[in-house]
Each structure stands twice: as structure tokens, then as C-alpha cells.
Design a protein around this motif. Structure first.
Motif, PDB file in Angstrom:
ATOM      1  N   SER A 163      38.166  38.910  30.068  1.00  0.00           N
ATOM      2  CA  SER A 163      39.605  39.040  30.245  1.00  0.00           C
ATOM      3  C   SER A 163      39.869  39.275  31.723  1.00  0.00           C
ATOM      4  CB  SER A 163      40.138  40.204  29.418  1.00  0.00           C
ATOM      5  OG  SER A 163      41.478  40.494  29.764  1.00  0.00           O
ATOM      6  N   VAL A 164      40.771  38.497  32.307  1.00  0.00           N
ATOM      7  CA  VAL A 164      41.041  38.551  33.750  1.00  0.00           C
ATOM      8  C   VAL A 164      42.514  38.854  33.966  1.00  0.00           C
ATOM      9  CG1 VAL A 164      40.995  37.297  35.928  1.00  0.00           C
ATOM     10  CG2 VAL A 164      39.189  36.925  34.245  1.00  0.00           C
ATOM     11  N   VAL A 165      42.790  39.867  34.783  1.00  0.00           N
ATOM     12  CA  VAL A 165      44.157  40.191  35.171  1.00  0.00           C
ATOM     13  C   VAL A 165      44.302  39.875  36.653  1.00  0.00           C
ATOM     14  CG1 VAL A 165      45.910  41.988  35.378  1.00  0.00           C
ATOM     15  CG2 VAL A 165      44.340  41.994  33.430  1.00  0.00           C
ATOM     16  N   LEU A 166      45.222  38.961  36.969  1.00  0.00           N
ATOM     17  CA  LEU A 166      45.496  38.590  38.351  1.00  0.00           C
ATOM     18  C   LEU A 166      46.656  39.444  38.864  1.00  0.00           C
ATOM     19  CD1 LEU A 166      45.388  36.751  40.894  1.00  0.00           C
ATOM     20  CD2 LEU A 166      46.884  35.170  39.670  1.00  0.00           C
ATOM     21  N   GLU A 167      46.422  40.187  39.965  1.00  0.00           N
ATOM     22  CA  GLU A 167      47.461  41.012  40.578  1.00  0.00           C
ATOM     23  C   GLU A 167      47.832  40.431  41.930  1.00  0.00           C
ATOM     24  OE1 GLU A 167      46.419  45.067  40.901  1.00  0.00           O
ATOM     25  OE2 GLU A 167      46.611  45.488  38.770  1.00  0.00           O
ATOM     26  N   VAL A 168      49.099  40.047  42.080  1.00  0.00           N
ATOM     27  CA  VAL A 168      49.647  39.572  43.341  1.00  0.00           C
ATOM     28  C   VAL A 168      50.886  40.397  43.619  1.00  0.00           C
ATOM     29  CG1 VAL A 168      50.494  37.601  44.656  1.00  0.00           C
ATOM     30  CG2 VAL A 168      48.794  37.262  42.866  1.00  0.00           C
ATOM     31  N   TRP A 169      50.819  41.223  44.666  1.00  0.00           N
ATOM     32  CA  TRP A 169      51.886  42.179  44.957  1.00  0.00           C
ATOM     33  C   TRP A 169      52.099  43.033  43.714  1.00  0.00           C
ATOM     34  CZ3 TRP A 169      53.247  43.024  49.813  1.00  0.00           C
ATOM     35  CH2 TRP A 169      52.973  42.019  50.750  1.00  0.00           C
ATOM     36  N   PHE A 170      53.311  43.020  43.136  1.00  0.00           N
ATOM     37  CA  PHE A 170      53.583  43.864  41.986  1.00  0.00           C
ATOM     38  C   PHE A 170      53.517  43.087  40.667  1.00  0.00           C
ATOM     39  CE2 PHE A 170      55.982  45.913  45.469  1.00  0.00           C
ATOM     40  CZ  PHE A 170      55.252  47.093  45.523  1.00  0.00           C
ATOM     41  N   ARG A 171      53.099  41.834  40.729  1.00  0.00           N
ATOM     42  CA  ARG A 171      53.031  41.010  39.533  1.00  0.00           C
ATOM     43  C   ARG A 171      51.626  41.033  38.961  1.00  0.00           C
ATOM     44  NH1 ARG A 171      55.489  35.216  40.189  1.00  0.00           N
ATOM     45  NH2 ARG A 171      55.217  35.373  37.948  1.00  0.00           N
ATOM     46  N   LYS A 172      51.568  41.016  37.607  1.00  0.00           N
ATOM     47  CA  LYS A 172      50.292  40.986  36.911  1.00  0.00           C
ATOM     48  C   LYS A 172      50.312  39.854  35.894  1.00  0.00           C
ATOM     49  CE  LYS A 172      49.455  45.953  37.314  1.00  0.00           C
ATOM     50  NZ  LYS A 172      49.152  47.221  36.611  1.00  0.00           N
ATOM     51  N   ILE A 173      49.293  38.988  35.930  1.00  0.00           N
ATOM     52  CA  ILE A 173      49.199  37.844  35.016  1.00  0.00           C
ATOM     53  C   ILE A 173      47.832  37.916  34.340  1.00  0.00           C
ATOM     54  CG2 ILE A 173      49.360  35.345  34.791  1.00  0.00           C
ATOM     55  CD1 ILE A 173      50.784  35.343  37.516  1.00  0.00           C
ATOM     56  N   THR A 174      47.808  37.823  33.040  1.00  0.00           N
ATOM     57  CA  THR A 174      46.578  37.980  32.266  1.00  0.00           C
ATOM     58  C   THR A 174      46.078  36.619  31.791  1.00  0.00           C
ATOM     59  OG1 THR A 174      47.305  40.159  31.535  1.00  0.00           O
ATOM     60  CG2 THR A 174      45.523  39.126  30.292  1.00  0.00           C
ATOM     61  N   PHE A 175      44.754  36.421  31.875  1.00  0.00           N
ATOM     62  CA  PHE A 175      44.094  35.199  31.434  1.00  0.00           C
ATOM     63  C   PHE A 175      42.921  35.569  30.532  1.00  0.00           C
ATOM     64  CE2 PHE A 175      45.922  34.289  35.548  1.00  0.00           C
ATOM     65  CZ  PHE A 175      46.468  33.021  35.416  1.00  0.00           C
ATOM     66  N   LEU A 176      42.553  34.635  29.683  1.00  0.00           N
ATOM     67  CA  LEU A 176      41.269  34.668  28.997  1.00  0.00           C
ATOM     68  C   LEU A 176      40.408  33.585  29.637  1.00  0.00           C
ATOM     69  CD1 LEU A 176      42.398  35.051  25.277  1.00  0.00           C
ATOM     70  CD2 LEU A 176      41.529  36.820  26.806  1.00  0.00           C
ATOM     71  N   VAL A 177      39.214  33.954  30.092  1.00  0.00           N
ATOM     72  CA  VAL A 177      38.376  33.025  30.856  1.00  0.00           C
ATOM     73  C   VAL A 177      37.032  32.882  30.168  1.00  0.00           C
ATOM     74  CG1 VAL A 177      37.163  32.658  33.038  1.00  0.00           C
ATOM     75  CG2 VAL A 177      39.509  33.506  33.047  1.00  0.00           C
ATOM     76  N   LEU A 178      36.608  31.616  30.052  1.00  0.00           N
ATOM     77  CA  LEU A 178      35.274  31.284  29.566  1.00  0.00           C
ATOM     78  C   LEU A 178      34.590  30.507  30.676  1.00  0.00           C
ATOM     79  CD1 LEU A 178      33.748  31.749  26.875  1.00  0.00           C
ATOM     80  CD2 LEU A 178      34.344  29.413  26.247  1.00  0.00           C
ATOM     81  N   ALA A 179      33.469  31.029  31.179  1.00  0.00           N
ATOM     82  CA  ALA A 179      32.808  30.410  32.327  1.00  0.00           C
ATOM     83  C   ALA A 179      31.360  30.123  31.996  1.00  0.00           C
ATOM     84  CB  ALA A 179      32.889  31.311  33.547  1.00  0.00           C
ATOM     85  N   ARG A 180      30.925  28.927  32.348  1.00  0.00           N
ATOM     86  CA  ARG A 180      29.519  28.553  32.214  1.00  0.00           C
ATOM     87  C   ARG A 180      28.927  28.415  33.598  1.00  0.00           C
ATOM     88  NH1 ARG A 180      25.925  24.211  32.004  1.00  0.00           N
ATOM     89  NH2 ARG A 180      24.285  24.471  30.435  1.00  0.00           N
TER      90      ARG A 180
END
Length: 1004
Positions: free
Chosen positions: A828-845
Motif C-alpha cells: 500500500s503506497v500513500v503519495l504525499e505532495v504538500w498537504f495532499r495525500k493519494i493512496t495506491f495499491l501497488v504490485l511490483a515484480r
């Protein structure tokens, strides 16, 4: 607050005599503390604590290596060799050496005759080379003697003696290194003269190393006086010029002291004149300008207790603070001399106290700085204003209560804003917008060397040195320290060896000539063992026998072997006279150890930055150090300005509890900022540090006019106009006093204060009555705005994880290259840019064998957002789901932010190799320098060491870092679970929570 102020005022009225007695005792006690205090002009105090510049100057002060002076002797006619100057140099050097203030004197290239110097150098070779350098076979010996015989047949003057003293040319590499020192330093002298004489023979040089610190003007003044007395005996045709940083400290201190005295007198005369002019019917008003002057005394007294040394710059700004402090007395006088004086005073005290607290808070913001000069200034200003307000409430009401004279107002309130409110609002708005827009062209000059008033005085002498002796570019220095001389030399040797392995450029270290102590002892032991085994006698016999075949007498080579045997018997650590001037200049014992200076090339800025990125040693560069110091000093000033504006807004909002009234009260602040920026832009003058500091001060002062004019009723506003106007006049007078200063820092601040306060007064008098007359539905918005501010601040980034208590890393730990991970990771990845937070689900090989990365990102609901593939170093392809936003370039940017963050979090792209590791606080830190000059830092922790942080640094600045807070065992191997990736350009971070790990692989 109104009730408390009312009770305080009436208490002071009832006990007026005791208030005066206690005030007098406080002043007497404060004067005693000030007389015992220390006031200084110390450049180190204008540097942020723990900054690179502060460390540089602290290292210089600790080592004392650059506490030196240069004296240039210039002949008006004739040349050095034919003048009486050599004899005077010998005499002056003897007098200087006898003084405890001077540690050493260098004025000769050799401290002994040339023949003695060469003999000493030959003896010293037993410590610099191994016996293995000599010819091992008779054929090699005969070939060497053949070359020597050819040189003897064609030898010039001095060749024969040099061959006798050094037939194996052992001294030649040292002489070449001396030439490298001369070339890197850029200095040029007459080769044939034993003195430091210019190539034209008309100038001589003397270098004095002193124990007097540069930052101590008092001792520097005594040292300069002693040098001047000694140099006064120079021959009549010789002109002596002294070049030293001590002179800069003396000159700056003298200018500041003169400015402080002048400004104190001018401020007192100006304020008294203003009060006599405008309040000539009542001489009790003379207390109004006197009380702020009295308030500075306890403020300075407290500073002597808090700070070891008080900066003179702080005292120099006293006139400005006094100009602000008299405002409170003017308002109190205005209330006490009208109808119903006590009721008017009680009504005025809430907005007046709010204005005072706002100004005090603005100055207190300077105390969050890491620069001690700003901290002292903020404390002095805040303490002075607060004491001024308290003393005026204690003393003035009781004095003005006895006043029965009619007050004649000296200013006629303008009527334009009442007659033409629309035009007033239009003109004011247009002016603020135009001036504010023109401020975009402002240019900031961070160079603090502009405040050095001594530059203009001594520029001619320094230019003469550059023209006569500095023929090439000046070198920079790396300052490398150690607790002992042996440790310092070892550290210098290790650092230079590493730099030479990374960079193809010239360096010079004293170890190039002297070697380290361990190196010298090792060679000396080899020579003694070799001598005991008969090797030296055998070498002498073989050389003499080969010489006889060429007709060279056996006694010809005896001086060389005598020197060698002398060097083996004499185990003292004395160095040859050839090297002593360099050793004295580049190796110095300071307060906390020994410092070795390593010369580096400094004519190429890119190369200098590359050297800086490869070393942790303190760097002293002709260009970079001044720029770094300027950057460090100005780094926090913009943050202070933001904090001042923010807290001024909150304070005004807390007082009025109404957003519209808050905006009206802040109109003078907006007008002052626009006018200050517009005027600087119009005259195309650069904004310097002093202007920024003064601008912050203006923000804290101009809001007073807004609070006073907005906080009183329309009827009271008519009578308060004179108080506001006279307050502005006195504040402007405080800025005008600083305009008389010679120091640019004070003068720039004064000009900014004058323009800013004038604009704030105009906005308060003309715009506030018009704006306040506009009627809107006014709702108490204080609570929602404060909640919004709290929520906004709570959105600031905080660490999402905390490190556990790691056990110390084992002492025998050595990091080894780690195999690249191969497998599939779900996180689970949360991207923080300034005061904004965006959540992703990431699958990486990640395929460690082929170096390929495939990444799949989805929304928390599971819908696909994008796919990406490539290598950890390069994103090669990506695709997004078919949505109308964002645009292509933003899609790529967002993909790169996630892709590179995940790769760097799970993939150690640069395994450690050839790194330098140290143990710190139970952790192991390793630095790895890459081929492009960048650096990777790795930090390990735990009894079973794991990587908890890695950083990528470029040009000395951190570009990105990965912090691993928790590990889980995956197939018996620890794998990072809670990770934070932070990127500085662009500024964002990823909070990564690993969910599952499959080392067997698979396709996302």
C-alpha cells in the motif's frame, strides 16, 4: 484584559511614588550589569548554528591557522638586493619573534643556507624512502655512475656539489613537489633570493602568524599598534603595508561604535526636538521619548546575563526601537489630555495593548532563528517594547493626570477620504496593486560581504599583493583535524589519497613532503636494519668502485654517506629547513587538536563543488565559502518572515474576532510591503539581508496603525489622528536616525523602515476609514478560521513510523554486497505532495537477474490506474487507463514519482563498494562515492545489522532518501516492511506498507 489593564493603571496611580523609586533602582542595577557585560562584533554570530559556514569559521577559530598577517615592503627606488631592506627585515623579524603575540615569522624561502638545507634534506631521506630504491646490481650501479660522469663533464655552477650530496637524486622528487606547491598556490618569488622577494625585485613579503584571534578587535588593535611601532623604523625609501583580517574586524567595530554613538546622540536630539516642537506647551511630554531610552537599559542588562557577548549591531538598532516605543506614550498622552481622560485611556488600552503584543510577537519570531544575531535582535526589540509599555503605564498616567493645559493639535486631519471615498479606495487599490506587481522584478543579493566596510579601505593593499605576488589563481584549502599531530597527518594522507583516486587534478598536502609519522618510522627502521646488515657499507663500496672505473675519486661520494649516517643516528623529529616554512604555515596546533591544511585547486567552480561532494573535511574556498556563508545566513530569514505574517494575522484576528475587521486592520501591512518592494524595484536596487530584516520589522510595526485606527470608534478616530500621525513621525524619525550610519546594514534598514512606515501611515489614515465604513453582514469567523489554520497545520508532514530500539551494531560488522531481490511485492503506497495525500495499491515484480522492473498501480477500490516497466534507473514504458485526465506530461510525472520511489525502496541499485565506514551511537554509517561524483550513504542498525536508511547526495545536497522502519523475515531473509521514500526535487514522499512478498516470482 480590559479589567486587568484598568486595575493595573489605577494601582500605578495610587502608588506613583513607589513606582518611580522601583524604576530608579531597576535602572541603577541594570547599568551595573551593562558595565560588566561584553559587547562585540563577532562575524561567527551571524552564522546559523551547526551550518557549514559556522563549522568552517569555528574550525578556523579553533586552529588559529589563519590568524596571520602579511606585510608588504615596497621600495620607492632601487632593488631589494642593493638596498638596506634585507638588514631591516632581519631586525624586524627578531623583534616580532620576541613578542608573545606573534608565534612565528616567515620572510625567507630558506631558514638556512642552501648547502645546509640540501644536507638536511639528504639526511631526512632516511625517513621518506626505503633502501630498496638503490641500484641492486653492479651493472645498474655502473650505468648510474656513467650518467653522473656525463653530468660532471658538462656541469654548470653548483652541479658538482649537488652530485656529491645526492648522487642517487633522492632529493629530486621532493624538489618537484615543492614546485607543485608553488604552482598550486599561484605565488611567484625570485628563485635566486633567499628572501620572499617579488620577481621585479622591488617588493618583499613577511608573514606573521599570531596568537590573536581575528574576531577579537581589542587584542587585534594592540597587535596592530605593536607592528606599526616596529615598522616605523623602516628605511626612508621603504613603504610598509599591512594586510590582515584583523584590520577588517577593527574597522567594522570602529564604524559600528561610531554609528552607535552618533545614532544615540542624533536619536536623543531628534526626538527631544520633535516633542518640544509639537508639544511645546507641556514639557511633561519629554518623558515620552525618554522612557523608551530608559527601557533599553534593563533590556541590555538582561541580554548580558543571557548571552555571553552582545552584538553591537543590536545596540545600533536601538534608535529604531525607541522610535516605535514612543508611540505608546503618544497615545496615552492623547487620551489623558482630552475630555474624560481616564475613560478615554481605559477605552484605548485594549487596542494599544493588542498593538504592543503584535509588535512584540513579531520580534519574538526572530528568536526561532538559528542565527544568534537574529535571536539577540529579536529579544532586545521585544523586551524593550514590552518594558516601554509597562513603564509608560506606571509613570505617565500619574504625570499627565496633573496636566490642566489645553492641548493644541498640530496636524489637521485630511478630508479627502470623507469627501471622495470611492476615489480614495480606487487610488489606494491601484497603487498597492501596481507597486506590488512591480516588486516581482526584485533581485535578492545574499552576499554578506557587502556589509564589510573595511573592503573599501584595504582593497588597494590587497590588490597590490595580487599584482605583485599572486601571479596565478589562489588555491583553496581542506582543513583536516586530529587529536595529535600523527593522527592529523594520517587523516590528511588518507583524505588526499582518496581524492586523487577519484579526481584527475592537483592536490598538495604536507604529507607529500613529510609523510606520516608511521611512514617515517617504518622507513627509518628499514634503513637501520639494512645498515646493521652491512647494506650501507656495501652500497658505498660498490659506488666508489664504479666511480674509480670512471676516474672519480673515492672521497667524492663520502658527503652523501656521511649525511645518511647522520640521519640514522639523529632520531629527532626536526624537519629540513626546505620544508619548515610550509610546515609552519600548513600544520597548526589549536585549542582542540592539530589541523592540517591541504591545498586544492579553486579556479574551477565545478571542480570545487565536486571536491566538496567527495569530502567531509572543512573547505575554505575563495568563492564557495563566501557564497555558502551568504546562503546559510539568509536560509531562515524567509521562514521568519512567513511566521511573522502568519502570527500577526492570528493575533489581529484573535483581537477583533471578525474576518472583515481583521482584513481592514491589516491594510497598512499590505500597503507597506507593496511600497517597500515597489520602491526598491523602481530604483533597481538589490534587496539584501538588512532590507529583509527591516521589512519583517515593518510588518510588526505597521499593523499598529491598523489596530488603533480600526479598534476605535469613528468619533474617537478624529481625535486619535494626531496621535497616529505623530506616532508615524517619530517612527520615521527612528528610521531617519539610522540613515546617518556609515554601516550599510544599518543604513539599508533605515531606508526600508522610513518608506514602509510612511506607507503604513497613509493606508491607516486614508484607506481604513473608507474600508471600515463599508457595511457587510459581519459574522464572528474567528473560531472557523482558527480551526482551519489548525487543520492546515495538522496536515503538515509528520513521521508515520518510529524506529524501534535497535541494539548496537557488532564491532566486527562489515557490510557486503547484497544480492538484488527477485520476486513480487504487494504494498500500500500513500503519495504525499504538500498537504495532499493519494493512496495506491501497488504490485511490483523485480527481477534481480535481468534488472527488470514491472509495476502495476491501482486505486484503493481495485481499479487499474497505470502500468509501468523499465529498470531501476530508467522508466522505459507506461500506460494509463483511458480517462480524460490528467494530461500526458502529468501522467508521466505521477508515474515516475511512484515508479522510482518503489524501485529505490525495494531495490538497492548501488551495493556498497570501496566505501568508508564509521560507528556512531551504536550504528554503522558507510559512504560510497559513485563514478559521477555523487555519494550514497548507508546506515545500519541492530545486533543483526539491517539497512535502516540510505541517502543519495549530489553536490553536497540530499536528493532522495529511503528510511526502513521495520523488517519481516521472508524465507529466512529480513525484508523491509514499513518504508518512507522522500524526494527533494520535486518535493514529495511515499509511505510504503508492504503487505505480501513472494520470492518465487510471478507476473503482476
Amino acid at each position: 484584559m480590559k479589567k486587568f489593564l484598568r486595575e493595573f493603571v489605577f494601582f500605578a496611580l495610587r502608588h506613583a511614588a513607589w513606582g518611580r523609586i522601583l524604576t530608579g533602582l531597576l535602572l541603577l542595577f541594570s547599568v551595573g550589569l551593562i558595565l560588566r557585560g561584553t559587547f562585540t562584533y563577532d562575524a561567527l554570530k551571524i552564522l546559523p548554528a551547526d551550518s557549514e559556514s559556522a563549522r568552517t569559521f569555528a574550525s578556523l577559530a579553533d586552529s588559529g591557522m589563519f590568524n596571520r598577517m602579511v606585510v608588504i615592503f615596497s621600495l620607492k627606488e632601487g632593488t631589494f638586493a642593493d638596498s638596506a631592506l634585507p638588514a631591516f627585515l632581519d631586525k624586524a623579524a627578531a623583534e616580532f619573534k620576541a613578542s608573545p603575540m606573534i608565534r612565528s615569522v616567515t620572510y625567507k624561502t630558506l631558514s638556512a643556507p642552501l648547502s645546509q638545507g640540501m644536507a638536511e634534506l639528504t639526511s631526512f631521506q632516511t625517513r621518506l624512502v626505503s633502501p630498496d630504491v638503490f641500484p641492486q646490481t653492479d651493472r645498474e650501479m655502473e650505468r648510474l655512475v656513467g650518467k653522473l660522469h656525463s653530468r660532471l663533464m658538462l656541469s654548470g655552477v653548483g652541479q658538482t656539489e649537488m652530485i656529491r650530496e645526492d648522487p642517487f637524486s633522492l632529493n629530486l622528487p621532493c624538489l618537484r613537489k615543492l614546485e607543485g606547491f608553488r604552482r598550486l598556490s599561484g605565488l611567484e618569488f625570485q628563485f635566486q633570493s633567499p628572501y620572499l622577494v617579488s620577481t621585479d625585485g622591488k617588493h618583499a613579503l613577511m608573514i606573521l602568524r599570531t596568537s590573536v584571534p581575528i574576531a577579537d578587535p581589542q587584542e587585534s588593535r594592540a597587535l596592530v599598534a605593536f607592528i606599526d611601532r616596529t615598522l616605523s623604523g623602516a628605511p626612508g625609501n621603504v613603504q610598509c603595508r599591512l594586510i590582515a583580517s584583523h584590520l577588517h574586524s577593527i574597522a567594522n567595530e570602529e564604524v559600528l561604535k561610531a554609528d552607535v554613538q552618533r545614532l544615540g546622540v542624533v536619536s536623543l536630539v531628534l526626538f527631544l526636538s520633535l516633542f518640544i516642537l509639537f508639544y511645546k506647551s507641556n514639557f511633561r511630554t519629554l518623558l515620552i521619548p525618554l522612557i523608551p531610552f530608559l527601557a533599553t537599559i534593563p533590556a541590555l542588562a538582561v541580554m548580558t546575563l543571557i548571552f555571553k557577548e552582545v552584538l553591537l549591531f543590536t545596540v545600533g538598532m536601538g534608535g529604531v526601537i525607541v522610535g516605535v516605543g514612543v508611540d505608546y506614550g503618544i497615545y496615552i498622552f492623547s487620551a489623558m489630555t482630552g475630555r474624560q481622560p481616564y475613560r478615554s485611556l481605559i477605552r484605548l488600552l485594549p487596542p494599544l495593548s493588542a498593538a504592543m503584543l503584535t509588535s512584540v510577537l513579531a520580534f519574538c519570531m526572530f528568536m526561532i532563528s538559528r542565527v544568534e544575531a537574529f535571536v539577540q535582535f529579536g529579544f532586545f526589540a521585544a523586551a524593550t517594547l514590552f518594558l516601554t509599555f509597562c513603564l509608560m503605564l506606571i509613570l505617565l498616567p500619574a504625570v499627565f493626570a496633573q496636566n490642566h493645559k489645553r492641548v493644541i493639535f498640530r496636524f489637521s486631519p485630511p478630508r479627502f477620504q470623507k469627501r471622495h471615498p470611492g476615489w480614495t479606495l480606487l487610488i489606494g487599490t491601484v497603487l498597492i496593486l501596481v507597486l506590488g506587481a512591480s516588486a516581482v522584478r526584485l533581485r535578492f543579493n545574499p552576499d554578506i560581504r557587502q556589509f564589510d566596510v573595511a573592503d573599501r579601505q584595504f582593497a588597494e593593499r590587497e590588490n597590490l599583493f595580487k599584482q605583485v605576488f599572486q601571479k596565478g589563481p589562489r588555491s583553496g584549502f581542506l582543513l583536516i583535524t586530529g587529536k595529535t599531530r600523527a593522527e592529523a597527518l594520517e587523516n590528511a594522507e588518507r583524505e588526499v589519497r582518496f581524492l586523487r583516486s577519484k579526481l584527475d587534478c592537483e592536490f598538495f598536502s604536507p604529507t607529500d613532503l613529510l609523510g606520516t609519522e608511521a611512514f617515517r618510522e617504518k622507513n627509518l627502521d628499514s634503513w637501520r636494519s639494512w645498515e646493521r646488515a652491512g647494506g650501507l657499507d656495501s652500497l658505498q663500496e660498490r659506488l666508489e668502485r664504479a666511480g674509480e672505473k670512471k676516474g672519480i675519486d673515492r672521497e667524492f661520494f663520502r658527503p652523501f654517506f656521511d649525511r645518511v649516517r647522520h640521519g640514522l643516528k639523529n632520531s629527532s623529529a626536526e624537519i629540513p629547513s626546505f620544508f619548515s616554512p610550509i610546515a609552519e604555515e600548513m600544520i597548526h596546533t589549536g585549542k582542540n587538536g592539530v589541523t592540517v591544511a591541504v591545498m586544492i585547486p579553486d579556479d574551477d567552480r565545478a571542480l570545487t563543488e565536486k571536491i566538496h561532494s567527495l569530502t567531509r573535511a572543512v573547505m575554505l574556498s575563495n568563492t564557495r565559502t563566501a557564497e555558502q556563508m551568504s546562503a546559510d545566513v539568509t536560509a531562515g530569514i524567509f521562514g521568519i518572515g512567513f511566521c511573522v505574517c502568519f502570527f500577526v494575522f492570528l493575533t489581529v484576528l484573535a483581537f477583533f474576532r471578525n474576518l472583515w475587521k481583521t482584513g481592514v486592520a491589516l491594510t497598512p501591512v499590505l500597503a507597506s510591503l507593496a511600497v517597500m518592494g515597489g520602491i526598491h524595484s523602481f530604483f533597481r536596487s538589490e534587496v539584501n539581508l538588512s532590507v529583509l530584516v527591516a521589512g519583517i520589522v515593518v510588518v510588526g510595526l505597521s499593523v499598529n496603525y491598523g489596530i488603533i485606527m480600526t479598534g476605535v470608534s469613528e468619533r474617537t478616530r478624529e481625535s486619535i489622528y494626531n496621535a497616529v500621525t505623530f506616532s508615524a513621525v517619530t517612527s520615521i524619525a527612528g528610521g531617519v536616525t539610522v540613515l546617518f550610519a556609515n554601516h550599510l546594514m544599518l543604513r539599508s534598514a533605515g531606508l526600508t523602515l522610513v518608506t514602509g512606515i510612511a506607507a503604513a501611515w497613509a493606508a491607516g489614515v486614508f484607506l481604513i476609514p473608507v474600508l471600515d465604513s463599508l457595511r457587510f453582514e459581519r459574522k464572528p469567523l474567528f473560531l472557523p478560521v482558527v480551526l482551519a489554520a489548525v487543520l492546515g497545520l495538522s496536515g503538515c508532514r509528520t513521521e508515520p513510523f518510529a524506529y524501534p530500539e535497535f541494539e548496537p551494531v557488532p564491532a566486527d560488522f562489515q557490510p557486503a554486497p547484497r544480492p538484488a531481490f527477485s520476486g513480487v511485492v504487494e504494498s500500500s503506497v500513500v503519495l504525499e505532495v504538500w498537504f495532499r495525500k493519494i493512496t495506491f495499491l501497488v504490485l511490483a515484480r523485480l527481477d534481480g537477474k535481468t534488472g527488470r522492473v514491472e509495476l502495476y498501480a491501482a486505486s484503493p477500490a481495485g481499479s487499474r490506474l497505470f502500468e509501468a516497466s523499465g529498470t531501476p534507473e530508467k522508466l522505459e514504458a507506461f500506460s494509463w487507463m483511458p480517462i480524460p485526465f490528467p494530461e500526458e506530461k502529468y501522467r508521466k510525472m505521477a508515474t515516475e514519482m511512484i515508479y522510482y520511489g518503489v524501485c529505490r525502496a525495494y531495490w538497492d541499485a548501488v551495493p556498497p563498494r570501496n566505501g568508508k565506514g564509521v560507528w556512531k551511537n551504536g550504528r554503522f554509517e558507510e559512504s560510497v562515492f559513485l563514478d559521477n561524483g555523487a555519494e550514497m550513504e548507508y546506515i545500519y542498525a541492530g545486533k543483526v545489522p539491517v539497512l535502516i536508511r540510505k541517502r543519495f547526495l549530489e553536490n553536497g545536497s540530499r536528493r532522495w532518501e529511503v528510511s526502513c522502519y521495520r523488517y519481516e523475515s521472508c524465507g529466512g531473509v529480513p525484508f523491509p516492511w514499513n518504508i518512507v521514500y522522500e524526494n527533494r526535487q520535486p518535493r514529495y514522499r511515499l509511505i510504503i506498507r508492504t503487505r505480501t512478498v513472494d520470492r518465487e516470482g510471478g507476473k503482476p
